[in-house]
Write a protein that holds these residues in place. Structure first.
Motif, PDB file in Angstrom:
ATOM      1  N   MET A   1      23.347  34.427  42.523  1.00 21.67           N
ATOM      2  CA  MET A   1      23.700  34.939  41.212  1.00 21.67           C
ATOM      3  C   MET A   1      23.609  36.460  41.209  1.00 21.67           C
ATOM      4  O   MET A   1      22.649  37.041  41.689  1.00 21.67           O
ATOM      5  CB  MET A   1      22.766  34.385  40.133  1.00 21.67           C
ATOM      6  N   GLY A   2      24.648  37.108  40.641  1.00 17.39           N
ATOM      7  CA  GLY A   2      24.656  38.554  40.560  1.00 17.39           C
ATOM      8  C   GLY A   2      24.214  39.037  39.179  1.00 17.39           C
ATOM      9  O   GLY A   2      23.728  38.269  38.353  1.00 17.39           O
ATOM     10  N   ARG A   3      24.400  40.291  38.952  1.00 24.08           N
ATOM     11  CA  ARG A   3      24.028  40.921  37.685  1.00 24.08           C
ATOM     12  C   ARG A   3      25.195  40.806  36.709  1.00 24.08           C
ATOM     13  O   ARG A   3      26.342  41.121  37.039  1.00 24.08           O
ATOM     14  CB  ARG A   3      23.703  42.397  37.951  1.00 24.08           C
ATOM     15  N   ARG A   4      24.927  40.372  35.480  1.00 25.80           N
ATOM     16  CA  ARG A   4      25.957  40.276  34.448  1.00 25.80           C
ATOM     17  C   ARG A   4      26.053  41.608  33.712  1.00 25.80           C
ATOM     18  O   ARG A   4      25.040  42.171  33.279  1.00 25.80           O
ATOM     19  CB  ARG A   4      25.600  39.188  33.439  1.00 25.80           C
ATOM     20  N   LEU A   5      27.262  42.085  33.529  1.00 25.07           N
ATOM     21  CA  LEU A   5      27.521  43.298  32.762  1.00 25.07           C
ATOM     22  C   LEU A   5      28.739  43.077  31.875  1.00 25.07           C
ATOM     23  O   LEU A   5      29.676  42.368  32.265  1.00 25.07           O
ATOM     24  CB  LEU A   5      27.804  44.492  33.688  1.00 25.07           C
ATOM     25  N   ARG A   6      28.725  43.709  30.711  1.00 26.39           N
ATOM     26  CA  ARG A   6      29.923  43.749  29.869  1.00 26.39           C
ATOM     27  C   ARG A   6      30.505  45.162  29.957  1.00 26.39           C
ATOM     28  O   ARG A   6      29.815  46.152  29.707  1.00 26.39           O
ATOM     29  CB  ARG A   6      29.608  43.403  28.421  1.00 26.39           C
ATOM     30  N   ILE A   7      31.761  45.225  30.304  1.00 26.09           N
ATOM     31  CA  ILE A   7      32.447  46.510  30.473  1.00 26.09           C
ATOM     32  C   ILE A   7      33.631  46.547  29.522  1.00 26.09           C
ATOM     33  O   ILE A   7      34.316  45.539  29.313  1.00 26.09           O
ATOM     34  CB  ILE A   7      32.882  46.705  31.938  1.00 26.09           C
ATOM     35  N   ALA A   8      33.856  47.717  28.923  1.00 26.02           N
ATOM     36  CA  ALA A   8      34.953  47.888  27.975  1.00 26.02           C
ATOM     37  C   ALA A   8      35.795  49.088  28.367  1.00 26.02           C
ATOM     38  O   ALA A   8      35.292  50.058  28.943  1.00 26.02           O
ATOM     39  CB  ALA A   8      34.409  48.076  26.559  1.00 26.02           C
ATOM     40  N   THR A   9      37.080  49.021  28.041  1.00 27.44           N
ATOM     41  CA  THR A   9      37.954  50.186  28.145  1.00 27.44           C
ATOM     42  C   THR A   9      38.617  50.388  26.798  1.00 27.44           C
ATOM     43  O   THR A   9      39.042  49.420  26.149  1.00 27.44           O
ATOM     44  CB  THR A   9      38.981  50.039  29.287  1.00 27.44           C
ATOM     45  N   TYR A  10      38.706  51.663  26.373  1.00 29.55           N
ATOM     46  CA  TYR A  10      39.062  51.947  24.986  1.00 29.55           C
ATOM     47  C   TYR A  10      39.746  53.308  24.898  1.00 29.55           C
ATOM     48  O   TYR A  10      39.143  54.330  25.227  1.00 29.55           O
ATOM     49  CB  TYR A  10      37.772  51.945  24.158  1.00 29.55           C
TER      50      TYR A  10
END
Length: 241
Positions: A1-10
């Motif tokens: 299992m890896g690291r969960r991240l939320r990424i956004a572009t705006y």
């Protein structure tokens, strides 16, 4: 299992909303709604008279208790305009430079974010309005100066930004041959991001390379987001492993 991240572009449209109101705090509030760990921004003003002379990248980052990296694609005396990356995670600026441009100058930003033992290489850009220009810019981006450069061992790659390119365009297809579109990877029907009040065009994109699993991708279309900019944020929940 890896690291969960939320990424956004705006694409924040210099913090001018669809109601013509200039409000960097409102842009920060939209990003806060997204709950993103890392945010790629386009059309950011720094020290421009039209937007009150403030550093929008730093202002938005301060609201979110993040730090910012900024690259001015356009630099006229003290006035600057370009792309930024915001996060509270540790970062290292690798490169910030221009891309081949005939019209409005365009550029890109390359920031490394350590994610445990992995080095996440994030590329932020905003491509031009003309098809032939976008192809030249994309060739540069996937070439040896950017995505094609030697990467540190254990790197993972992510490209995010306003590509001004729909899925059947030549520049989109060039990137899609190298990396995976998060909206396509997540399944379901990809959602458009522009214009924010009635989205019709899917021109804001996020692409990932090997070692990144896409759990979810979504366009954040809250009432506030529809007013804050002429684009909506694109977000993705990723597992970096």
């Amino acid at each position: 299992m890896g690291r969960r991240l939320r990424i956004a572009t705006y694409n924040v449209h210099s913090c001018f909303g669809t109601d013509r109101k200039l409000d960097p705090a409102r842009i920060a509030a939209v990003i806060a709604e997204c709950e993103a760990d890392i945010v790629a921004l386009q059309e950011v003003d720094v020290a421009r008279a039209r937007s009150g002379g403030i550093d929008q990248a730093q202002t938005i980052a301060s609201h979110l208790q993040m730090m910012s990296h900024f690259h001015p694609a356009l630099h006229l005396e003290e006035e600057r305009y370009g792309d930024a990356l915001l996060t509270a995670l540790p970062t290292r600026l690798v490169k910030a430079d221009g891309l081949p441009s005939r019209g409005e100058p365009r550029g890109a930003l390359w920031v490394e974010v350590p994610v445990e033992a992995i080095k996440l290489q994030i590329f932020v850009t905003h491509l031009g309005l003309l098809g032939a220009e976008r192809v030249r810019q994309t060739e540069a981006l996937i070439g040896p100066g950017w995505l094609g450069a030697p990467m540190p061992e254990g790197s993972r790659v992510l490209l995010a930004g306003d590509l001004n390119a729909i899925a059947r365009s030549a520049s989109y297809r060039m990137v899609a041959r190298r990396l995976r579109d998060v909206q396509v990877e997540a399944g379901g029907r990809p959602r458009p991001t522009f214009p924010s009040r009635l989205p019709l065009l899917r021109i804001d994109h996020m692409f990932v390379g090997e070692g990144i699993r896409v759990h979810r991708a979504f366009v954040h279309d809250s009432p506030l987001a529809r007013r804050a900019s002429d684009h909506l944020p694109l977000c993705a929940d990723l597992e970096i492993g």
